[in-house]
Design a protein around this motif. Sequence first.
Motif, PDB file in Angstrom:
ATOM      1  N   ASP A  30       0.871  -1.168   0.000  1.00  0.00           N
ATOM      2  CA  ASP A  30       0.000   0.000   0.000  1.00  0.00           C
ATOM      3  C   ASP A  30       0.914   1.225   0.000  1.00  0.00           C
ATOM      4  O   ASP A  30       1.404   1.654   1.041  1.00  0.00           O
ATOM      5  N   GLU A  31       1.151   1.776  -1.196  1.00  0.00           N
ATOM      6  CA  GLU A  31       2.092   2.898  -1.311  1.00  0.00           C
ATOM      7  C   GLU A  31       1.556   4.162  -0.650  1.00  0.00           C
ATOM      8  O   GLU A  31       2.326   4.978  -0.138  1.00  0.00           O
ATOM      9  N   ARG A  32       0.235   4.329  -0.649  1.00  0.00           N
ATOM     10  CA  ARG A  32      -0.344   5.545  -0.067  1.00  0.00           C
ATOM     11  C   ARG A  32      -0.110   5.603   1.445  1.00  0.00           C
ATOM     12  O   ARG A  32       0.146   6.674   2.008  1.00  0.00           O
ATOM     13  N   HIS A  33      -0.181   4.456   2.111  1.00  0.00           N
ATOM     14  CA  HIS A  33      -0.025   4.429   3.562  1.00  0.00           C
ATOM     15  C   HIS A  33       1.344   3.900   3.995  1.00  0.00           C
ATOM     16  O   HIS A  33       1.570   3.663   5.185  1.00  0.00           O
ATOM     17  N   ASP A  34       2.249   3.680   3.037  1.00  0.00           N
ATOM     18  CA  ASP A  34       3.618   3.227   3.333  1.00  0.00           C
ATOM     19  C   ASP A  34       3.617   1.935   4.148  1.00  0.00           C
ATOM     20  O   ASP A  34       4.349   1.790   5.135  1.00  0.00           O
ATOM     21  N   LEU A  35       2.805   0.969   3.692  1.00  0.00           N
ATOM     22  CA  LEU A  35       2.715  -0.307   4.383  1.00  0.00           C
ATOM     23  C   LEU A  35       2.853  -1.468   3.402  1.00  0.00           C
ATOM     24  O   LEU A  35       2.381  -1.392   2.266  1.00  0.00           O
ATOM     25  N   ALA A  50     -10.652  -8.896   7.165  1.00  0.00           N
ATOM     26  CA  ALA A  50     -10.439  -7.488   6.827  1.00  0.00           C
ATOM     27  C   ALA A  50      -9.705  -6.817   7.985  1.00  0.00           C
ATOM     28  O   ALA A  50     -10.186  -6.830   9.129  1.00  0.00           O
ATOM     29  N   VAL A  51      -8.535  -6.228   7.670  1.00  0.00           N
ATOM     30  CA  VAL A  51      -7.704  -5.616   8.701  1.00  0.00           C
ATOM     31  C   VAL A  51      -7.460  -4.157   8.336  1.00  0.00           C
ATOM     32  O   VAL A  51      -6.876  -3.855   7.296  1.00  0.00           O
ATOM     33  N   SER A  52      -7.902  -3.254   9.198  1.00  0.00           N
ATOM     34  CA  SER A  52      -7.654  -1.829   9.002  1.00  0.00           C
ATOM     35  C   SER A  52      -6.455  -1.407   9.835  1.00  0.00           C
ATOM     36  O   SER A  52      -6.289  -1.870  10.969  1.00  0.00           O
ATOM     37  N   PRO A  53      -5.607  -0.532   9.310  1.00  0.00           N
ATOM     38  CA  PRO A  53      -4.487  -0.046  10.120  1.00  0.00           C
ATOM     39  C   PRO A  53      -4.946   0.791  11.298  1.00  0.00           C
ATOM     40  O   PRO A  53      -4.157   1.075  12.203  1.00  0.00           O
ATOM     41  N   TYR A  54      -6.215   1.181  11.304  1.00  0.00           N
ATOM     42  CA  TYR A  54      -6.720   2.068  12.355  1.00  0.00           C
ATOM     43  C   TYR A  54      -7.591   1.349  13.382  1.00  0.00           C
ATOM     44  O   TYR A  54      -7.978   1.952  14.381  1.00  0.00           O
ATOM     45  N   THR A  57      -8.749   3.374   1.613  1.00  0.00           N
ATOM     46  CA  THR A  57      -9.110   3.219   3.023  1.00  0.00           C
ATOM     47  C   THR A  57      -7.979   2.659   3.871  1.00  0.00           C
ATOM     48  O   THR A  57      -8.009   2.781   5.092  1.00  0.00           O
ATOM     49  N   GLY A  58      -7.019   2.002   3.226  1.00  0.00           N
ATOM     50  CA  GLY A  58      -5.929   1.363   3.953  1.00  0.00           C
ATOM     51  C   GLY A  58      -6.254  -0.027   4.453  1.00  0.00           C
ATOM     52  O   GLY A  58      -5.411  -0.682   5.077  1.00  0.00           O
ATOM     53  N   THR A  59      -7.460  -0.521   4.178  1.00  0.00           N
ATOM     54  CA  THR A  59      -7.863  -1.843   4.664  1.00  0.00           C
ATOM     55  C   THR A  59      -7.264  -2.944   3.802  1.00  0.00           C
ATOM     56  O   THR A  59      -7.336  -2.890   2.573  1.00  0.00           O
ATOM     57  N   ALA A  60      -6.679  -3.939   4.469  1.00  0.00           N
ATOM     58  CA  ALA A  60      -6.152  -5.114   3.781  1.00  0.00           C
ATOM     59  C   ALA A  60      -7.132  -6.265   3.940  1.00  0.00           C
ATOM     60  O   ALA A  60      -7.758  -6.425   5.004  1.00  0.00           O
ATOM     61  N   TYR A  61      -7.271  -7.067   2.889  1.00  0.00           N
ATOM     62  CA  TYR A  61      -8.165  -8.216   2.892  1.00  0.00           C
ATOM     63  C   TYR A  61      -7.353  -9.473   2.636  1.00  0.00           C
ATOM     64  O   TYR A  61      -6.631  -9.571   1.634  1.00  0.00           O
ATOM     65  N   ALA A  62      -7.455 -10.433   3.548  1.00  0.00           N
ATOM     66  CA  ALA A  62      -6.757 -11.709   3.406  1.00  0.00           C
ATOM     67  C   ALA A  62      -7.789 -12.826   3.282  1.00  0.00           C
ATOM     68  O   ALA A  62      -8.779 -12.851   4.032  1.00  0.00           O
ATOM     69  N   THR A  63      -7.576 -13.737   2.345  1.00  0.00           N
ATOM     70  CA  THR A  63      -8.455 -14.896   2.256  1.00  0.00           C
ATOM     71  C   THR A  63      -8.091 -15.880   3.359  1.00  0.00           C
ATOM     72  O   THR A  63      -6.914 -16.125   3.629  1.00  0.00           O
ATOM     73  N   ASP A  64      -9.105 -16.429   3.994  1.00  0.00           N
ATOM     74  CA  ASP A  64      -8.901 -17.480   4.986  1.00  0.00           C
ATOM     75  C   ASP A  64      -9.253 -18.799   4.327  1.00  0.00           C
ATOM     76  O   ASP A  64     -10.425 -19.138   4.180  1.00  0.00           O
ATOM     77  N   LEU A  65      -8.221 -19.540   3.938  1.00  0.00           N
ATOM     78  CA  LEU A  65      -8.430 -20.760   3.163  1.00  0.00           C
ATOM     79  C   LEU A  65      -9.214 -21.809   3.958  1.00  0.00           C
ATOM     80  O   LEU A  65      -9.972 -22.584   3.390  1.00  0.00           O
TER      81      LEU A  65
END
Length: 345
Positions: free
Chosen positions: A150-155, A211-215, A196-204
């Motif tokens: 996430d280049e916008r949030h440097d993550l 859904a994980v938000s940095p905030y 939004t900065g939210t990352a989404y990971a699939t749970d196999l």
Amino acid sequence: MPSTTRRTAVAALALAASSVPMLAGTASASSHPSTVVSAPLAKGLYQSAYSERHHVLWATTAVGRPPVTSSALLKVDPKTLKVQATSTPPVTDAATGAVEAVYGVAVDDEHDTVWTTNTRNNSVAVYSQRTGKHLATLPNVAHAREVVVDERHDLAWASGFGDGTVVAFDTRTFKEKKRVTVPGAAPAGLAVNERTGTAYATDLKGNRLIAVSPYAKDPSFIPAGNGPISVALSPDGRTAYTADQAAGGISVVDLRKKSVTRTIPTGAGTLSVATDRRTGRVLVANRTAANVTIVDPAKATVTETLPTGPNPNHVTVAGTTAYVVDKSGAGPEGRDQVHRIRLGR
């Protein structure tokens, strides 16, 4: 330069062992179908990522089971589909010659770096795009599978398949910024909404998205399909598309309503998914079916089926072009292939 002469899929597959890039095939009812050019690249291909800053394709390779002694980060010319430079991961065990083998990959054009997951070593690594130099190894990501920037949030977000973790690192300092652990989960594919900065990971294992938000302190959970292993977002970030390995298709997930709105069969062994941001269509690599399908999610239809040969492993989209790496062993000396798809209209 690869030939642009159209050939049938049968002819293309017969030429798969050639060292000269060739057209793998087209299949579409459209008047402007997509075209596929294929070329042998290296043994042990896993994933690829495109750098707009340098106009190169980065690809990872790792061969064999532990101790893995053959692995590389490849810098590939997207026009010729030839390797321009090779970065070898550092040795982790002098006695066996084992290296910090690379599997997942993502590009950070803002900071001119490449991030990799080192699955066997439970870590993430950072390389310089300019020199290919190994800059850092970041530990404690159990069975690290994928990484997304996430280049916008440097993550940079990494999925820890081994212990249910999703971890964020600062792309400037390489320090860990956030860690979320979901007991019993198996995070695999990743996508991030840079707005939004939210990352989404699939749970196999859990048939859901994490859904994980940095905030936010805690993650939220969104239903997905059967065996979600990869995820991509719509251009507006409101919809997720999961590659459902067990089901052989994709699920369309409304992220606001937290529900699956439709499922679309694409082919056996669905493994990787990416979005064409121009059209909103979704590219799906179907490993067992040996093809890539292009889906119109609004109409819930497959608009094109493109043969790639055996075991397509990962797809990424850059502008009007997509790149697929496979684990076919169809090239000279058993090399796997890279496929360049000129996306139709």
